[in-house]
Design an enzyme around this catalytic site. Structure first.
Site, PDB file in Angstrom:
ATOM      1  N   GLY A  33     -26.609  21.652  31.576  1.00 22.64           N
ATOM      2  CA  GLY A  33     -26.024  20.533  30.835  1.00 22.64           C
ATOM      3  C   GLY A  33     -26.869  19.286  30.915  1.00 22.64           C
ATOM      4  O   GLY A  33     -27.945  19.288  31.502  1.00 22.64           O
ATOM      5  N   ASN A  34     -26.362  18.245  30.313  1.00 27.71           N
ATOM      6  CA  ASN A  34     -27.034  16.954  30.279  1.00 27.71           C
ATOM      7  C   ASN A  34     -26.209  15.927  31.025  1.00 27.71           C
ATOM      8  O   ASN A  34     -24.981  16.027  31.032  1.00 27.71           O
ATOM      9  CB  ASN A  34     -27.088  16.454  28.826  1.00 27.71           C
ATOM     10  CG  ASN A  34     -28.317  16.907  28.105  1.00 27.71           C
ATOM     11  OD1 ASN A  34     -28.845  17.979  28.357  1.00 27.71           O
ATOM     12  ND2 ASN A  34     -28.779  16.071  27.206  1.00 27.71           N
TER      13      ASN A  34
END
Ligand code: CTP
Ligand code: CA
Length: 225
Positions: A33-34
């Site tokens: 993810g970010n």
């Protein structure tokens, strides 16, 4: 005009906003993810609603309350975010892509938890769809398509590159190398670029930054530029 005399600047407009991170699952307990709290996108949704717009917010997994009066659609993966955004696209006046979409997802999602074995593990990742570029190229493209650019260096060069490559009307560039803005921060500062201009939005709480960006959006929807 004093408050209360003029109609709200986005009255009658429909705005579609994406916010927060996407999580791309590796197995039932892990993801790629970010970094993103979703605060900027949620601040935009709240401010747009307060300015009179009909707001649809497509949100990745965040720990934030839905702003009053905003229609919210929760998603997890980039592919789900794209499907939700494209489904909501018809009739929108503007799309603002404020989500931190993961650029790569695991080539495969394991159905069971991956057990640790070797000392080194290589992951195979594949590109996710570029939602913003897909919206800008869509037959039902909103009149205004606005992107964000999260950069740690050469802000203007990269932001203008994305503006042109994705066919955007505006891009709001964020220097994410600084702790006092972007990501989990409550404040932000943006430089907004368009084909033949730029505008600095000074460092301020995200609610205020959101109103400033939306006022650029309202200007363009009013003049049809
Ligand atoms: N974006 C998107 N879909 C993706 C990746 C990015 O819609 N798969 C959008 C983001 O929401 C943002 C803009 O594109 O509005 C720019 O995101 P950013 O990560 O800064 O740029 P990228 O084009 O992904 O390029 P890079 O990460 O290599 O800098
Ligand atoms: Ca990216």
């Amino acid at each position: 005009l004093a408050d209360g005399l003029a109609p709200p600047r986005l009255a009658g407009r429909r705005l579609l906003i994406s916010a927060g991170p996407t999580f791309e699952d590796l197995d039932p307990v892990r993801f790629v993810g970010n970094r993103s709290s979703g605060k900027m996108g949620f601040a935009l949704a709240a401010a747009a609603r307060a300015m009179g717009a009909d707001v649809t917010l497509v949100a990745g997994q965040v720990a934030l309350a839905t702003p009053p009066g905003v229609r919210r659609i929760d998603v997890r993966r980039a592919a789900e975010m794209q499907a939700a955004v494209l489904a909501a696209l018809p009739g929108q006046d503007a799309y603002i892509g404020a989500a931190a979409v993961a650029d790569y997802a695991p080539a495969e999602t394991a159905r069971q938890k991956i057990k640790k074995k070797e000392e080194r593990l290589a992951l195979e990742l594949v590109r996710t769809p570029d939602i913003l570029a897909a919206v800008a190229a869509h037959p039902q493209r909103p009149r205004l398509v606005v992107g964000f650019a999260a950069e740690t260096a050469d802000l203007e060069t990269y932001a203008r590159g994305k503006l042109a490559a994705k066919g955007l009307d505006l891009i709001a560039a964020n220097d994410v190398s600084r702790a006092d803005r972007g990501f989990e921060a409550d404040d932000n500062a943006l430089t907004v670029f368009w084909r033949d201009g730029r505008h600095e939005i000074a460092h301020a709480p995200k609610a205020q930054v959101a109103r400033a960006l939306l006022s650029l959006v309202a200007d363009r929807l009013e003049t049809g530029r």
